[in-house]
Design a protein around this motif. Structure first.
Motif, short mmCIF file in Angstrom:
data_model
loop_
_atom_site.label_atom_id
_atom_site.label_comp_id
_atom_site.label_asym_id
_atom_site.label_seq_id
_atom_site.Cartn_x
_atom_site.Cartn_y
_atom_site.Cartn_z
N ARG A 108 0.86 -1.20 0.00
CA ARG A 108 0.00 0.00 0.00
C ARG A 108 0.89 1.23 0.00
O ARG A 108 1.81 1.34 0.80
CB ARG A 108 -0.90 0.03 1.25
CG ARG A 108 -1.89 -1.12 1.28
CD ARG A 108 -2.88 -0.99 2.41
NE ARG A 108 -3.56 -2.26 2.64
CZ ARG A 108 -4.42 -2.50 3.63
NH1 ARG A 108 -4.70 -1.55 4.51
NH2 ARG A 108 -4.98 -3.67 3.75
N GLU A 112 1.35 4.11 1.30
CA GLU A 112 0.98 4.98 2.41
C GLU A 112 2.21 5.76 2.86
O GLU A 112 3.33 5.46 2.46
CB GLU A 112 0.50 4.14 3.58
CG GLU A 112 -0.67 3.25 3.23
CD GLU A 112 -1.35 2.72 4.47
OE1 GLU A 112 -2.07 3.51 5.11
OE2 GLU A 112 -1.18 1.54 4.78
N GLY A 158 5.19 1.05 12.25
CA GLY A 158 4.03 0.17 12.10
C GLY A 158 3.23 0.42 10.83
O GLY A 158 2.15 -0.13 10.66
N LEU A 217 3.97 0.48 6.73
CA LEU A 217 4.96 0.29 5.68
C LEU A 217 4.29 0.25 4.32
O LEU A 217 3.05 0.20 4.23
CB LEU A 217 5.67 -1.05 5.91
CG LEU A 217 6.54 -1.07 7.15
CD1 LEU A 217 6.42 -2.37 7.88
CD2 LEU A 217 7.97 -0.80 6.77
N GLN A 252 1.05 -9.86 5.94
CA GLN A 252 -0.13 -10.28 6.70
C GLN A 252 -0.23 -11.79 6.72
O GLN A 252 0.16 -12.46 5.76
CB GLN A 252 -1.42 -9.77 6.04
CG GLN A 252 -1.66 -8.29 6.18
CD GLN A 252 -3.00 -7.86 5.56
OE1 GLN A 252 -3.52 -8.53 4.68
NE2 GLN A 252 -3.53 -6.75 6.03
N ARG A 270 -15.65 -0.60 9.32
CA ARG A 270 -14.43 -0.97 8.62
C ARG A 270 -14.42 -0.28 7.26
O ARG A 270 -15.46 -0.15 6.62
CB ARG A 270 -14.35 -2.49 8.45
CG ARG A 270 -14.37 -3.24 9.77
CD ARG A 270 -12.99 -3.40 10.39
NE ARG A 270 -12.05 -3.90 9.42
CZ ARG A 270 -10.88 -3.34 9.15
NH1 ARG A 270 -10.48 -2.28 9.80
NH2 ARG A 270 -10.09 -3.86 8.25
N ALA A 313 -4.00 -0.90 15.39
CA ALA A 313 -4.69 -2.12 14.95
C ALA A 313 -3.70 -3.22 14.60
O ALA A 313 -2.83 -3.04 13.76
CB ALA A 313 -5.57 -1.81 13.74
N VAL A 314 -3.81 -4.33 15.31
CA VAL A 314 -2.93 -5.47 15.03
C VAL A 314 -3.57 -6.37 13.98
O VAL A 314 -2.90 -6.93 13.12
CB VAL A 314 -2.72 -6.34 16.30
CG1 VAL A 314 -1.54 -7.27 16.11
CG2 VAL A 314 -2.56 -5.50 17.52
N ALA A 315 -4.89 -6.51 14.09
CA ALA A 315 -5.59 -7.41 13.19
C ALA A 315 -7.01 -6.91 13.03
O ALA A 315 -7.50 -6.13 13.86
CB ALA A 315 -5.60 -8.83 13.76
N ALA A 325 -4.04 -10.24 9.97
CA ALA A 325 -3.20 -9.62 11.00
C ALA A 325 -1.92 -9.14 10.34
O ALA A 325 -1.40 -9.77 9.43
CB ALA A 325 -2.88 -10.64 12.09
P1 ATP Z 1 -5.06 1.06 9.57
O1 ATP Z 1 -6.33 1.58 10.16
O2 ATP Z 1 -3.94 0.94 10.54
O3 ATP Z 1 -4.67 1.76 8.29
P2 ATP Z 1 -6.37 -0.92 7.98
O4 ATP Z 1 -7.77 -0.86 8.45
O5 ATP Z 1 -6.01 -0.22 6.72
O6 ATP Z 1 -5.38 -0.48 9.16
P3 ATP Z 1 -6.61 -3.70 7.26
O7 ATP Z 1 -6.83 -3.45 5.83
O8 ATP Z 1 -7.73 -4.12 8.10
O9 ATP Z 1 -5.87 -2.43 7.91
O10 ATP Z 1 -5.41 -4.75 7.43
C1 ATP Z 1 -5.32 -5.64 8.54
C2 ATP Z 1 -4.04 -5.44 9.31
O11 ATP Z 1 -2.93 -5.30 8.46
C3 ATP Z 1 -4.02 -4.18 10.15
O12 ATP Z 1 -4.68 -4.38 11.36
C4 ATP Z 1 -2.54 -3.97 10.36
O13 ATP Z 1 -2.03 -4.81 11.38
C5 ATP Z 1 -1.97 -4.43 9.05
N1 ATP Z 1 -1.68 -3.29 8.17
C6 ATP Z 1 -2.52 -2.62 7.35
N2 ATP Z 1 -1.88 -1.65 6.66
C7 ATP Z 1 -0.58 -1.73 7.05
C8 ATP Z 1 0.60 -1.01 6.68
N3 ATP Z 1 0.60 -0.04 5.77
N4 ATP Z 1 1.77 -1.35 7.29
C9 ATP Z 1 1.82 -2.35 8.20
N5 ATP Z 1 0.74 -3.06 8.57
C10 ATP Z 1 -0.45 -2.77 8.01
#
Ligand code: ATP
Ligand code: MG
Length: 428
Positions: A112, A114, A119, A121, A126, A267, A289-291, A315
Motif C-alpha cells: 500500500r 501509504e 508500524g 509500511l 499479513q 471498517r 490495529a494489530v488485526a 493480521a
Molecule cells: P489502519 O487503520 O492501521 O490503516 P487498515 O484498516 O487499513 O489499518 P486492514 O486493511 O484491516 O488495515 O489490514 C489488517 C491489518 O494489516 C491491520 O490491522 C494492520 O495490522 C496491518 N496493516 C494494514 N496496513 C498496514 C501497513 N501499511 N503497514 C503495516 N501493517 C499494516
C-alpha cells in the motif's frame, strides 16, 4: 551508498528472521488446528479485482494501490490485501463445487502506497484466514477465536477486541440515511475527504483519523435512537442481523474471548456485512490495529459465484511483532556445532577439501571452509567465531595418507584419523 531499500520497505536480516519464522510457523500451525488449509496467491492481480471488492471509493483503491499498466496494456495491482485474491482463487479452482465450505489460510507481502511511519509500511506482511461458504454466526466466532488465539500465542497479551455489526445491505442503506440526516448540518466542518465520503460512503466518516470528524460522527451516532439490547451502532439492524450479532456475542462468551462492543466503528472496505472486528494493542501508539476482519456475505456472488456467506481476518506481522511482549532474547548459540575444513596455506588440495566438505554436508553436518588460502591462524579464528565444534585440517600429507587431522575446539585435543573414522566421529 548508491542503493537503498525503497521508502516503506525493509530488509530482514538473520537476526530479525528468528522471530518472523517463529510467528509464521505458529500462525500456520494454529490455523491448521482449526481446519484451515494454506493457500498462496500471486502478489500481482488484475486491478479490477480490488476495484470491485474493496470498493472504488475506499482509501485503499483511491490512494494506496501500487497500480501500473504492463506492456500488454493490462491494468495490474500489487495486492493491497488478501481477501479478494482468496475469493478469486476459491472460485477459479471451483472450490465452491468440490468443497463447498472451504477454510483457507494465507501469509505473504501486501502493498500500500501509504506514508511510512512506525508500524506503517509500503510493503508489509499479513497472515489471515477466510472461511467461505457459510452464513452461520458460529463461523464468525471461530474466525475471531482463531485470530485471538494466534495473537495470544505470539505474545500479544494485552490486546482488546472491538466488535460491532454493520448489518446487511438494507440495514446499511437505512443507517446511511439516518447518519446523513444527522451530519448534514455539520457537513461544511468535515475534512475534505469526509465531505466526499458524505455522498459516496458516509460510514467512512466514522473511520476518519481527523479528531473533528470522528467527534461529529460519534455525536451523530449517539443521537440516533438506540436499539434495545444492542450496543450503540449507526446501523439500523434488522431482526435477522440482531439475532446473528447476539449469537456471535454469545459464542465469544462461550469461547472465553473477551470483547468490547461499546465503540462505534466501521471498517473501511466495501465488502463487509454484519460482524466486523478489530484487535487493538495499547503498545502500538497511533497505528494500534494489530488485526481486523469481518463477514462479507456478497463478495463470492459479486465475483460471479453462487450466493455464499464468508468471514475472515488479517493480521499485520510487523505490528504483531511490535505488540508482542519482548520474548527472551534468542540465546546466543553457545553450544559448538559443525566442522570447519581448514587448508594449510600453499597446499594444493582445494578439490579434495571441497569434496570433503560436500560429503559432510550430505551426511547432515554443518560445514564451512576457506576458499582464499588464508593462514591457518585466520582459519581457526573464523572457525571459532562461527562456533564450529571441529576444525578438520586437510593438507597434502593428509590427502596422501587418506586421513584428516581433527581438532576439537571445545576440548582442545587434536588427532589424525582415517577419513572414514573422521566421518563417523563428526556425525555422532
Ligand atoms: P489502519 O487503520 O492501521 O490503516 P487498515 O484498516 O487499513 O489499518 P486492514 O486493511 O484491516 O488495515 O489490514 C489488517 C491489518 O494489516 C491491520 O490491522 C494492520 O495490522 C496491518 N496493516 C494494514 N496496513 C498496514 C501497513 N501499511 N503497514 C503495516 N501493517 C499494516
Ligand atoms: Mg489503512
Amino acid at each position: 551508498m548508491p542503493f537503498q531499500t525503497l521508502r516503506g520497505t525493509t530488509d530482514l536480516l538473520a537476526h530479525d528472521l528468528t522471530s518472523w519464522r517463529r510467528l509464521e510457523s505458529s500462525a500456520l500451525q494454529i490455523a491448521q488446528r482449526y481446519g484451515y488449509q494454506e493457500l498462496r496467491t500471486p502478489v500481482m492481480e488484475d486491478a479490477a479485482l480490488f476495484l470491485r471488492s474493496v470498493g472504488e471509493t475506499t482509501d485503499i483503491v483511491q490512494k494506496e494501490m501500487f497500480r501500473f499498466t504492463d506492456r500488454g496494456g493490462h491494468d495490474i495491482v500489487l495486492r493491497p490485501e488478501g481477501t479478494a485474491p482468496v475469493v478469486r482463487a476459491y472460485l477459479q479452482h471451483h472450490l465452491h463445487k468440490t468443497e463447498g465450505f472451504a477454510k483457507l489460510f494465507y501469509l505473504g507481502p501486501m502493498f500500500r502506497a501509504e506514508r511510512p511511519q512506525a508500524g506503517r509500511l509500503r510493503q508489509f506482511h499479513q497472515f489471515g484466514a477466510e472461511a467461505i461458504g457459510s452464513v452461520s454466526p458460529w463461523v464468525d466466532v471461530e474466525i475471531i477465536t482463531l485470530c485471538v488465539h494466534t495473537l495470544l500465542e505470539s505474545g500479544v497479551a494485552d490486546a482488546t477486541v472491538w466488535l460491532a455489526s454493520m448489518g446487511c445491505r438494507d440495514d446499511q442503506a437505512r443507517g446511511a440515511q439516518h447518519l446523513k440526516d444527522r451530519l448534514a448540518p455539520h457537513r461544511a466542518t468535515l475534512c475534505e475527504d469526509c465531505q466526499n465520503r458524505f455522498d459516496r460512503n458516509i460510514f467512512r466518516v466514522l473511520d476518519c483519523k481527523q479528531p473533528g470528524c470522528h467527534a461529529l460522527a460519534q455525536d451523530a451516532v449517539n443521537s440516533l435512537e438506540r436499539q434495545p439490547g444492542l450496543p450503540p451502532t449507526p446501523f439500523a439492524l434488522c431482526e435477522a442481523c440482531v439475532a446473528h450479532f447476539d449469537t456471535v456475542r454469545h459464542g465469544l462468551n462461550t469461547a472465553g474471548i473477551a470483547f468490547d462492543d461499546a465503540h462505534v466503528f466501521a471498517r473501511g472496505l466495501d465488502y463487509y456485512t454484519r460482524t466486523v472486528f478489530e484487535v487493538r494493542s495499547p503498545r502500538l501508539g497511533a497505528q494500534d490495529a494489530v488485526a481486523a476482519g469481518g463477514r462479507y456475505d456478497h463478495l463470492v456472488e459479486e465475483f460471479g459465484g453462487p450466493s455464499l456467506g464468508a468471514c475472515g481476518f488479517a493480521a499485520g506481522i510487523e505490528r504483531v511483532l511490535l505488540a508482542a511482549r519482548p520474548v527472551d532474547p534468542v540465546p546466543v548459540a553457545t553450544a559448538r556445532a559443525g566442522v570447519y575444513v581448514a587448508i594449510p596455506p600453499k597446499s594444493n588440495v582445494m578439490s579434495e577439501a571441497f569434496r570433503l566438505a560436500q560429503r559432510l554436508r550430505q551426511q547432515g553436518t554443518r560445514t564451512t571452509m576457506d576458499y582464499d588460502g588464508r593462514s591457518l591462524k585466520a582459519q581457526f579464528r573464523e572457525a571459532d567465531q562461527l562456533h564450529c565444534q571441529v576444525v578438520a585440517i586437510l593438507g597434502e600429507q593428509e590427502v596422501n595418507a587418506g586421513s584428516v587431522t581433527m581438532k576439537d575446539l571445545a576440548g582442545g585435543e587434536q588427532r589424525t584419523l582415517p577419513l572414514d573414522d573422521f566421518m563417523k566421529a563428526v556425525a555422532a
